[in-house]
Design a protein around this motif. Structure first.
Motif, short mmCIF file in Angstrom:
data_model
loop_
_atom_site.label_atom_id
_atom_site.label_comp_id
_atom_site.label_asym_id
_atom_site.label_seq_id
_atom_site.Cartn_x
_atom_site.Cartn_y
_atom_site.Cartn_z
N ARG A 91 -5.10 14.65 12.24
CA ARG A 91 -6.00 14.02 11.46
C ARG A 91 -7.26 15.01 11.61
N PHE A 92 -7.67 15.23 13.13
CA PHE A 92 -8.99 15.69 13.41
C PHE A 92 -9.20 17.30 13.41
N GLN A 136 1.00 3.88 6.57
CA GLN A 136 -0.60 4.37 6.65
C GLN A 136 -1.22 3.36 7.56
N MET A 137 -1.33 2.07 7.11
CA MET A 137 -1.87 1.32 8.21
C MET A 137 -1.50 1.62 9.62
N SER A 162 -3.58 4.27 10.71
CA SER A 162 -4.98 3.82 10.95
C SER A 162 -5.28 3.05 12.31
N ILE A 167 0.86 -1.27 0.04
CA ILE A 167 0.02 0.07 0.09
C ILE A 167 0.91 1.34 0.02
N THR A 173 -4.57 14.01 5.77
CA THR A 173 -5.26 12.39 5.37
C THR A 173 -4.00 11.42 6.30
N GLN A 174 -4.32 10.20 6.17
CA GLN A 174 -3.46 9.14 6.90
C GLN A 174 -2.12 9.15 6.23
N THR A 175 -2.07 9.29 4.80
CA THR A 175 -0.95 9.28 4.11
C THR A 175 -0.06 10.43 4.51
N ARG A 188 -1.67 8.85 -4.52
CA ARG A 188 -3.14 8.73 -3.73
C ARG A 188 -3.10 7.14 -3.23
N SER A 189 -4.21 7.02 -2.40
CA SER A 189 -4.28 5.89 -1.54
C SER A 189 -4.95 4.62 -2.73
N PRO A 190 -4.38 3.46 -2.84
CA PRO A 190 -4.73 2.56 -4.02
C PRO A 190 -6.30 2.20 -3.63
N LEU A 203 -3.99 11.98 16.65
CA LEU A 203 -5.35 12.65 16.30
C LEU A 203 -5.34 14.02 16.23
N ILE A 250 -4.93 5.79 15.31
CA ILE A 250 -6.13 6.35 15.53
C ILE A 250 -7.15 5.45 16.06
N ARG A 251 -7.63 4.43 15.44
CA ARG A 251 -8.62 3.67 16.31
C ARG A 251 -8.10 3.24 17.55
#
Lengths: 247, 130
Positions: free
Chosen positions: A210-211, A228-229, A232, A118, A216-218, A127-129, A207, A235-236
């Motif tokens: 992002r917010f 990027q993963m 993600s 990714i 973006t995550q990228t 961009r994100s695939p 955070l 963040i979660r």
């Protein structure tokens, strides 16, 4: 009560101080005092595909819930009350992870390769695939890619029980703050703000980017120097930790 | 956004069921050719709603797919505080609230129905030009 008095006080005195006077330090002493019980119970569940540390952390959540829910009118020792809570929390954790344990090895391997792919595609495409593009790289189906993504989610539970995964991340136990007097969760359910301050610096910064900054995550991944993963996942996990604190 | 297809999923709520929802969203993202990050955003929006909405009963998530994107409806969520938060004023800068999270990860959201304490939250994610 000074620290020495707290450390020598009975469980009942500490519970009274915590529940009636909101003394968070009394709660901390109780947690610390009964962690050996958690470790003892956690050892019963070792060797089932989870590290003992992770099981202990899950059990510690059960202990904290027991302390928080303890009713002073009960004529029962805290250890007696806490034991089923700790065991229940650990069992629930294993039950919830049951799906993950059955993930086929091929999907685990695909998931392991997906992060770098990714990253490479993101750099190449700017961009994100899409899922189809990721599948194309692996010469597999989009369904396999979706399943492999989920396999990754299942193997890395994004919860308070996930435990620290790096030197910069706090043990979940360290992120559990005290409850403000008069605090009503219902009124503030939609606001995660009170728990934000307890997060490790890096997670709080992610955070914010992002917010608040709307990156973006990228973009965050590039700035922080992680995938990027991983952004993600962080963040979660941060949001889940914060919610658990408010719960 | 003209609707072409509709998917409806009624599921128990809880961590062990989140995978089912994510898998459905993954399939939808594939059909719409959403980017990996857009899929992740949509998953996060639904996950946070379910977590903060605190539903006690099964929840229904419906997805309406069009060439322009996906519109999801999540409910019933029985939480007056959540409705107030989502319908209230924009949170001040620097505050991390559910409205701020949603406004970051989806293109629009709103409380679509409030009756007998039940609410359905609408989320819209547009397909970004590749």
């Amino acid at each position: 009560m000074n620290p020495v008095e707290l450390s020598t006080a009975t469980d009942r005195d500490l519970l009274r101080r915590y529940h009636e006077e909101g003394d968070a330090s009394a709660r901390e002493v109780l947690v610390e005092r009964h962690l050996p019980l958690v470790r003892s119970l956690a050892r019963r569940y070792a060797g089932r595909g989870e590290s003992l540390d992770d099981i202990e952390q899950v059990g510690a959540i059960g202990l904290i819930k027991a302390i928080d829910r303890y009713e002073l009118s009960r004529e029962v020792a805290l250890t007696t009350y806490a034991t089923p809570n700790v065991v229940g929390e650990i069992k629930r954790h294993f039950r919830d992870k049951g799906w993950a344990i059955r993930v086929p090895r091929a999907l685990q391997e695909l998931n392991g390769k997906m992060g770098p792919t990714i990253e490479r595609l993101t750099s190449k495409l700017g961009r994100s695939p899409s899922i189809a593009e990721i599948a194309g790289e692996f010469k597999t189906t989009t369904e396999q890619v979706v399943e492999a993504m989920e396999a990754g989610s299942a193997y890395a539970p994004l919860s308070l029980s996930a435990g620290p995964s790096g030197d910069e991340e706090l043990d979940p136990m360290e992120t559990i703050g005290s409850t403000d007097a008069g605090y009503e969760r219902t009124d503030d359910r939609a606001s995660l703000e009170p728990a934000l301050a307890a997060l490790p610096d890096r997670e709080r910064e992610i955070l914010r980017m992002r917010f608040e900054d709307g990156l973006t995550q990228t973009q965050i991944a590039e700035r922080v120097g992680i995938s990027q993963m991983h952004v993600s996942r962080l963040i979660r996990r941060s949001l889940e930790r914060m919610r658990s604190q408010l719960g | 956004m003209p609707v072409a297809d509709r998917i409806e999923l009624t599921t128990p709520v809880g961590r062990s069921w989140e995978a089912v929802i994510r898998m459905v969203l993954g399939g939808i993202a594939d059909r719409l050719d959403l980017g990996f990050d857009q899929l992740d955003d949509l998953q996060l929006a639904v996950e946070r709603l379910l977590a903060e909405g605190d539903p006690h009963d099964p929840v229904t998530i419906s997805f309406e797919l069009s060439q322009g994107g996906v519109r999801a409806r999540v409910g019933p969520l029985r939480d007056a505080a959540l409705a107030d938060a989502l319908q209230g004023p924009e949170p001040p800068p620097g505050e991390l609230t559910l409205p701020r999270i949603l406004s970051t990860v989806v293109d629009s959201y709103g409380v679509e129905e409030v009756a007998d304490g039940h609410l359905v939250v609408r989320l819209e994610k547009l397909v970004r030009a590749q």
